[in-house]
Structures are given as C-alpha cells and as structure tokens.
Motif scaffolding. Sequence first.
Motif, PDB file in Angstrom:
ATOM      1  N   ILE A 319      67.327  69.502 112.137  1.00 12.45           N
ATOM      2  CA  ILE A 319      66.244  68.642 111.652  1.00 12.45           C
ATOM      3  C   ILE A 319      66.112  68.652 110.127  1.00 12.45           C
ATOM      4  O   ILE A 319      65.505  67.762 109.544  1.00 12.45           O
ATOM      5  N   GLY A 320      66.687  69.658 109.463  1.00 15.64           N
ATOM      6  CA  GLY A 320      66.603  69.703 108.005  1.00 15.64           C
ATOM      7  C   GLY A 320      65.387  70.449 107.518  1.00 15.64           C
ATOM      8  O   GLY A 320      65.011  71.473 108.070  1.00 15.64           O
ATOM      9  N   LEU A 321      64.769  69.930 106.468  1.00 14.80           N
ATOM     10  CA  LEU A 321      63.575  70.582 105.924  1.00 14.80           C
ATOM     11  C   LEU A 321      62.450  69.579 105.753  1.00 14.80           C
ATOM     12  O   LEU A 321      62.677  68.382 105.648  1.00 14.80           O
ATOM     13  N   ASP A 322      61.243  70.095 105.740  1.00 18.23           N
ATOM     14  CA  ASP A 322      60.048  69.256 105.625  1.00 18.23           C
ATOM     15  C   ASP A 322      59.198  69.764 104.464  1.00 18.23           C
ATOM     16  O   ASP A 322      58.449  70.728 104.600  1.00 18.23           O
ATOM     17  N   PRO A 323      59.323  69.127 103.290  1.00 21.64           N
ATOM     18  CA  PRO A 323      58.582  69.585 102.111  1.00 21.64           C
ATOM     19  C   PRO A 323      57.064  69.507 102.265  1.00 21.64           C
ATOM     20  O   PRO A 323      56.334  70.142 101.506  1.00 21.64           O
ATOM     21  N   SER A 324      56.590  68.735 103.239  1.00 12.35           N
ATOM     22  CA  SER A 324      55.145  68.597 103.409  1.00 12.35           C
ATOM     23  C   SER A 324      54.518  69.795 104.120  1.00 12.35           C
ATOM     24  O   SER A 324      53.295  69.941 104.140  1.00 12.35           O
ATOM     25  N   LYS A 325      55.351  70.656 104.697  1.00 15.02           N
ATOM     26  CA  LYS A 325      54.829  71.809 105.441  1.00 15.02           C
ATOM     27  C   LYS A 325      54.447  72.939 104.500  1.00 15.02           C
ATOM     28  O   LYS A 325      55.112  73.182 103.487  1.00 15.02           O
ATOM     29  N   ASP A 326      53.401  73.650 104.840  1.00 14.17           N
ATOM     30  CA  ASP A 326      53.055  74.878 104.131  1.00 14.17           C
ATOM     31  C   ASP A 326      53.937  76.008 104.652  1.00 14.17           C
ATOM     32  O   ASP A 326      54.308  76.030 105.824  1.00 14.17           O
ATOM     33  N   VAL A 495      60.464  75.769 112.973  1.00 13.21           N
ATOM     34  CA  VAL A 495      61.051  76.528 111.862  1.00 13.21           C
ATOM     35  C   VAL A 495      61.400  77.963 112.249  1.00 13.21           C
ATOM     36  O   VAL A 495      62.110  78.647 111.515  1.00 13.21           O
ATOM     37  N   CYS A 496      60.939  78.423 113.403  1.00 13.06           N
ATOM     38  CA  CYS A 496      61.258  79.801 113.800  1.00 13.06           C
ATOM     39  C   CYS A 496      62.577  79.918 114.560  1.00 13.06           C
ATOM     40  O   CYS A 496      62.950  81.015 114.989  1.00 13.06           O
ATOM     41  N   ASP A 497      63.308  78.804 114.722  1.00  6.70           N
ATOM     42  CA  ASP A 497      64.647  78.899 115.308  1.00  6.70           C
ATOM     43  C   ASP A 497      65.601  79.385 114.224  1.00  6.70           C
ATOM     44  O   ASP A 497      66.367  78.624 113.633  1.00  6.70           O
TER      45      ASP A 497
END
Length: 548
Positions: A319-326, A495-497
Amino acid sequence: MRALLPICALALLSACSQHTSDVVTPEKVSFDESRFRQDIKILASDEFEGRAPTTKGEQLTLDYLSKAFAEMGLDKPNGKNYLQAVPMVTYTASEQQSIQLGDMQLQHRKDVVVGSRHDVNKVDIANAPLVFVGYGINAPEYDWNDYQDLDMAGKIAVILVNDPGFALPTSGKFNGKAMTYYGRWSYKFEEASRQGALGAIIIHDTEPASYPWSVVENSWTGAQQDLVRSKEEQTKWIEVEGWMTLDVATKLFAKAGLSLSTISDRAASSAINIPLNQTASIAFENKAEYANSYNVVATLPGQSRSDEHILFTAHWDHIGLDPSKDGDQIYNGALDNASGTAGILEIARQFAKQARNGNPLARSVTFVATTGEEQGLLGSRYYAANPIYPLDKSVAVFNLDSTNIYGRTTDYTIVGKGKSELENYLISAATAQNRTAKSEKYPESGGFFRSDHFSFAKYGVPAVFAGGGSIPVDEATAEYKTMMKQQMKGCYHSVCDEYRDNWDLSGALEDLAVYYNAAAVLGNNSDWPGYFSGTEFHSLRPAKSDNN
C-alpha cells in the motif's frame, strides 16, 4: 524463537498424471531459511516505503528482484532486462469531500469511502437516485438478475457484499458458503458499469466481507492505481465507486421506510431491486496521473520443451505510505506480500541450482513478481492479457501470497480446493510430508478470487493458491501460533504488518517444498492439467478425467 530445522524438498514420482514415464528425479535440495528471512526483512524495510507502484519503493524493489534473478543466471525475457511495463493510471480523490446520502451528511473515511476512476478534475453528482440492487449480480447460469427491468442511467446502485450463498448456505444457491466471483467487489463494480449505472456503493459488513472497515479505509483511500483503459472502456465505467458502513446503510434504509435486515433476507432468497426514494450528492476534487509500473519476469529455460512454461507468481507491491497518518506512516507489507515474493526467489534459486548441476527440467519455469495486486490484481491481469509467453503454452500457475509465519502444520490448505487437476500434484507433495490437503477454513472469504492466480484462471490456465494449515504439529507450535496471532491481530493492510525476528518460518519453508515438488514433477512430464467439470473455468481447459 525455537530452533528451525532445515526443510528439504525431493520431487515425488507420484501417480499425479497419466504421463510420468519421462519424469527425471532432481537432486535433494535444501531451502535456505536465513536467506529467505533476509529477503522478507529487506523488502519490508522502511527504506522500501511500503512498495507502492510508481514510487521510490517500486524502483528499489525492481532493482532488488532484478539483481537476485541475475545472480541466479535466469534469462531476461526481452533480452535487455527483467521488466514488463504495465501502463497504469493513479487516481487520487481529495480528502475533503462532500457526501450526502438521503438527508445524511456523511464523513469521509468514518462513514463512507468513495473515489472515481475517471480522468476528471472534479466529481460533482447532484441528487442521483439510489437503487438497492441486492447483491448486484447478473448470472444467467444461476437464473439470477438483480438488475432485471432496470434502467440504471443516472442512478447509483447500492449493493450487498458477498453473494446469496453466504446468507443461505444450505439453500443450494450459488456455491453455498464458498464465495463465487459474483461476491467480489471487483465484479460488482464491473457489473454496475455494464448496466450503465452512474455509480455503485457496496454496503460493508465484516463477516461476509471477511475483513473489518479499517481495511476498506486503509486500502480505498489515497492514491488508487488501475490499468489504463481504452476510451470506450473508460466511457462505460461508473463515475463513482465506493463503500458505506453497515450503520450508515441501516439508517439509510430506515429513512426509506425499509429494514435493511429484512430486505437483505429477501435479497438472498431471490433477485431483487428496489428504488430507495433517496438521492446521493457527492462532490470531491480528483486527479489522474499516468506512469508505467512493472512486473518482474525471469525464466529458467527448459531442456527439451522450453516453449512450455510453468509459472510462479507473487505480488511485490503493497500500500505504500500515508503522510496524513500520525505516527507510523509506512505500510511495510511484510507478510503481505514480502513473504510471498521472497518465496518465489527461494524456489527460483533451487531450480537454478538444479539446472547448474546438470539436472534442468524439461519444461521452462518462469517467475513473475507482479505489480498492483493490492489495487485489483493489475499486474497479473496485464500479463494474462499481454503474456510474454503464450497462455496456451502455459501449463500451470503456482501463486504465493502471505506465506505461513505460524509454524509447521499437519494439514495443508488449497484455496478453492476442487477446481483443477493441478491440485493432485500439491496433494501428492503434501502427503509426502505426512500432511493432509484441505480446503480453506473460510471459503466464504472468496480467497480464490483475491490473488494473482485468478487472473490466469479466467483464461483457463490451471492456477493454484495454497499453503499453511490450521493444525499445528505439536503443542509448542500451537502455543507459539496463539501468541503470534495475537501479535499480528489487525495487521492485515495496516502499518503493523512489519517483519518480526521471532517469526517461525519453518512452516513456510515446508510449503515452498510442496510447490517445488509439484512443479518439479509437472516440469518433467507431458501432462496438461485441466479444470474439473462444474467449475467456472472447465470450458476453457477441461480436465482429462472428464473425458474418461
């Protein structure tokens, strides 16, 4: 972590087919656990940024896989590199959205997720009628059409997830508890498009979907990739597609004077469509960006029938990365699917080693690390439609996706068991490990339609997705599995995978041995497995046993 024993593979001279006289027994081989582990760790590292297509993470992945295949001495199909370009378009819907269903103003991500696979700067739909179309299925072979006598032009379809067999498993409808392709979200959007609908929204429900709302929220927001469509295909595709929560749907139906629970029961019993007398207004900014992503394809030529190919597939993307996530923003995708990609690398190394030792297979073996699986099997769909090697010369496909990290098992899972003669090779190899081959524990999740092998099955190439099991080999493994299941809980598409040093990969290595054994036997005989009568793909490549 408990010490891991080396897992050895020896090709089996079993009665898998009618053509075993030309089988050559390969040498005994041992899979390298530390190398397999290292491949997973590197591919799932933060440096690779979640391996989303058309990103920095993709380039790092392509370089890593290409280097690995080159070190094995595998052939480059195009003579220059290992890459097959996959033309892709990335659609990104704005996070600022105005979504109103009936008189409810809904919150993006929390209540509903919508997007558009159109090259438009803005989606602006006002007062589009909502029509409940049951499971959104048009299946003549089941005498079922939820769109009967409907004109969907300008309207938005509201659709239940899964298919009627899930709700009424003993009714004889569809395939009972086991999901058919009609239950997949991809089919529902395809059919809504064929019906001329303006849009389609699926009602999420955790049990029939087989995953929680968080998976929808994480997977369907942000950049969404798709294959580039022709102008004609694009014109016919729905303008907006998405999901709503069960709670929102329940309220929407109540405002229409209907009980969602009651109407869902009716929808499972027979085809149905009902105007909800409610409208949808949806507005958001949108953008489309075009770029090639790439499948990585490498071939080990066969000795005497090199034009016949056995394929191994695994998707390299996540899925890549999500800059909007804390906090943690990287979807590392260690289990899904760095582990599967590492698996085909290890299998490739062993076949290459056998060839160097003077014991090549008669048939060629081709390894395809695909892109865009998480976005709808994009890389495998593209390869199947644009094969480097003709599909009528493709003997079989062995697909790896999310390998076993929970220790060795006494059983062996074949997803969608009962579809093709190819499974006989797996059953024989698993039996040699004193394991019992079984179907998946939850066939209602539609696993057979959710990974890259399905793209090939649709063209009639026998394809399998197998591995793992549900019964640990001993009490210590059972205790470890319970502990690891707790650690990995909620990590699917989250994100914990992430890679964990305490993963027990011994079960995964046994599964690699099953695949290796099956392919080694098939690679040295002249058998062409086919699909059994009664399966979706039988007419495309029928099983020989059906003619006996």
